[in-house]
Write an enzyme that holds these catalytic residues in place. Structure first.
Site, PDB file in Angstrom:
ATOM      1  N   ASP A  36       0.866  -1.180   0.000  1.00  0.00           N
ATOM      2  CA  ASP A  36       0.000   0.000   0.000  1.00  0.00           C
ATOM      3  C   ASP A  36       0.897   1.223   0.000  1.00  0.00           C
ATOM      4  O   ASP A  36       2.107   1.129   0.238  1.00  0.00           O
ATOM      5  CB  ASP A  36      -0.911  -0.018   1.237  1.00  0.00           C
ATOM      6  CG  ASP A  36      -1.883   1.160   1.266  1.00  0.00           C
ATOM      7  OD1 ASP A  36      -2.436   1.495   0.195  1.00  0.00           O
ATOM      8  OD2 ASP A  36      -2.090   1.752   2.338  1.00  0.00           O
ATOM      9  N   SER A  37       0.288   2.364  -0.230  1.00  0.00           N
ATOM     10  CA  SER A  37       1.051   3.609  -0.209  1.00  0.00           C
ATOM     11  C   SER A  37       1.452   4.010   1.203  1.00  0.00           C
ATOM     12  O   SER A  37       2.339   4.844   1.383  1.00  0.00           O
ATOM     13  CB  SER A  37       0.235   4.737  -0.845  1.00  0.00           C
ATOM     14  OG  SER A  37      -0.962   4.942  -0.119  1.00  0.00           O
ATOM     15  N   HIS A  72      -7.279   3.620   3.731  1.00  0.00           N
ATOM     16  CA  HIS A  72      -7.123   4.469   4.909  1.00  0.00           C
ATOM     17  C   HIS A  72      -8.465   4.797   5.577  1.00  0.00           C
ATOM     18  O   HIS A  72      -8.507   5.150   6.753  1.00  0.00           O
ATOM     19  CB  HIS A  72      -6.449   5.799   4.529  1.00  0.00           C
ATOM     20  CG  HIS A  72      -4.986   5.684   4.284  1.00  0.00           C
ATOM     21  ND1 HIS A  72      -4.468   5.179   3.114  1.00  0.00           N
ATOM     22  CD2 HIS A  72      -3.919   6.018   5.052  1.00  0.00           C
ATOM     23  CE1 HIS A  72      -3.146   5.210   3.172  1.00  0.00           C
ATOM     24  NE2 HIS A  72      -2.798   5.711   4.330  1.00  0.00           N
ATOM     25  N   CYS A 128     -10.799   3.626  -0.276  1.00  0.00           N
ATOM     26  CA  CYS A 128      -9.384   3.818   0.060  1.00  0.00           C
ATOM     27  C   CYS A 128      -9.149   3.070   1.357  1.00  0.00           C
ATOM     28  O   CYS A 128      -9.970   3.165   2.286  1.00  0.00           O
ATOM     29  CB  CYS A 128      -9.048   5.296   0.213  1.00  0.00           C
ATOM     30  SG  CYS A 128      -7.355   5.610   0.808  1.00  0.00           S
ATOM     31  N   CYS A 177      -4.099  -1.205  -2.083  1.00  0.00           N
ATOM     32  CA  CYS A 177      -4.158   0.237  -2.311  1.00  0.00           C
ATOM     33  C   CYS A 177      -5.150   0.452  -3.435  1.00  0.00           C
ATOM     34  O   CYS A 177      -4.950  -0.063  -4.549  1.00  0.00           O
ATOM     35  CB  CYS A 177      -2.782   0.775  -2.702  1.00  0.00           C
ATOM     36  SG  CYS A 177      -2.770   2.514  -3.218  1.00  0.00           S
ATOM     37  N   GLU A 204      -3.645   9.004   8.554  1.00  0.00           N
ATOM     38  CA  GLU A 204      -2.205   8.875   8.756  1.00  0.00           C
ATOM     39  C   GLU A 204      -1.740   9.577  10.035  1.00  0.00           C
ATOM     40  O   GLU A 204      -0.721   9.204  10.615  1.00  0.00           O
ATOM     41  CB  GLU A 204      -1.463   9.442   7.543  1.00  0.00           C
ATOM     42  CG  GLU A 204      -1.478   8.551   6.325  1.00  0.00           C
ATOM     43  CD  GLU A 204      -0.518   7.376   6.434  1.00  0.00           C
ATOM     44  OE1 GLU A 204       0.502   7.487   7.151  1.00  0.00           O
ATOM     45  OE2 GLU A 204      -0.798   6.335   5.815  1.00  0.00           O
TER      46      GLU A 204
END
Length: 282
Positions: free
Chosen positions: A19-20, A200, A198, A82, A162
């Site tokens: 993933d990013s 996240h 996403c 991702c 994040e």
């Protein structure tokens, strides 16, 4: 029935996941729960986060570099945890990685949305690149041609996740800013399903639920991706048996093991220590 020693050896290899950033740990958590005897190597490209604001060319380059590192580590399958990379670079990864199976999260997420909706009105929130590319819309329409799909790019959701900001007035204010336009519509045209497009975004689910109320199904691709991976490994004869005991998870990041551990524990569902994270260079 004869046993293929080479296939048996490959079955012992780990599954690669990338993933990013740390968001894909929500997918890894579901994968490990569904396949407790498998070893996993997870790579978070935290040095180049977020992918969602980058050009398609950059996303493809980053994804191919991440996949190459995992191939060097000997993985038997690649899960692209991702949404942005799945939407933009999955075909390139499949060609580059062949014959190793490659699995993205967009198709499983679309399947989960179509299973959840009653009205066929579906909203998708994702990164700018995922929304712009239309991957979710196309994947949903392939399964349900009559679906009405509304989309919204929510880049600040990635930043909040994040930072570990998952609840409170600030988070809910951002949720309102992004989602009111999608859901503050007449009852007959209101989506009944929201896709968190996403990896996240699932950690923000409580705040999103507070804003939307109980009448909207909130779905993400983690559980559906886990079920898809089980099928991929079984069909290829690569599922690891239980004789080796519980599987292990190795964590790689391209920047700041301390930050990865601090924030990543929220996504993985257990505390992490910086010593658990290997910093690598792409």
């Amino acid at each position: 029935m004869s046993i293929d020693p080479a296939r048996e050896l490959r079955a012992q290899a780990p599954v690669g996941v990338f993933d990013s950033g740390v968001g894909g740990l929500t997918v890894l958590r579901a994968l490990a729960a569904a396949l407790p005897h498998e070893d996993f190597i997870y790579l978070g490209d935290t040095a180049r986060l977020p992918y969602g604001t980058k050009s398609p060319e950059s996303i493809r380059r980053y994804a191919l570099q991440a996949a190459a590192l995992l191939r060097e580590r000997g993985v038997k399958c690649l899960v692209v945890a991702c949404n942005t990379a799945s939407a933009v670079a999955l075909d390139d990864l499949a060609r580059e990685f062949a014959p190793v199976p490659v699995l993205g999260v967009v198709e499983p997420g679309a399947a989960a949305a179509c299973a959840a909706t009653h009205s066929g009105r579906i909203a998708v929130v994702a990164t700018e690149s995922t929304v712009r590319g239309g991957a979710y819309q196309q994947a949903i329409w392939r399964r349900r041609p009559d679906a009405v799909v509304a989309t919204r790019a929510c880049p600040l959701f990635v930043a909040l996740a994040e930072e570990g900001w998952t609840e409170g007035e600030v988070v809910e204010a951002v949720v309102h800013r992004y989602l009111d336009e999608l859901f503050a519509v007449p009852a007959g045209t209101r989506p009944d399903t929201l896709v968190l497009g996403c990896t996240h975004f699932p950690v923000l689910s409580p705040a999103i639920r507070n804003v939307l109320g109980a009448g909207v199904a909130i779905v993400d691709s983690a559980e559906t991706t886990a079920a898809a991976l089980v099928g991929v490994l079984d069909r290829a004869g690569l599922r690891r048996g239980g004789a080796g005991g519980a599987g292990r998870i190795r964590l790689l990041a391209t920047d700041s093991a301390e930050r990865f551990a601090r924030v990543g524990g929220t996504f993985l569902g257990r505390p992490l220590d910086a010593a658990d994270v290997e910093v690598v260079d792409l």
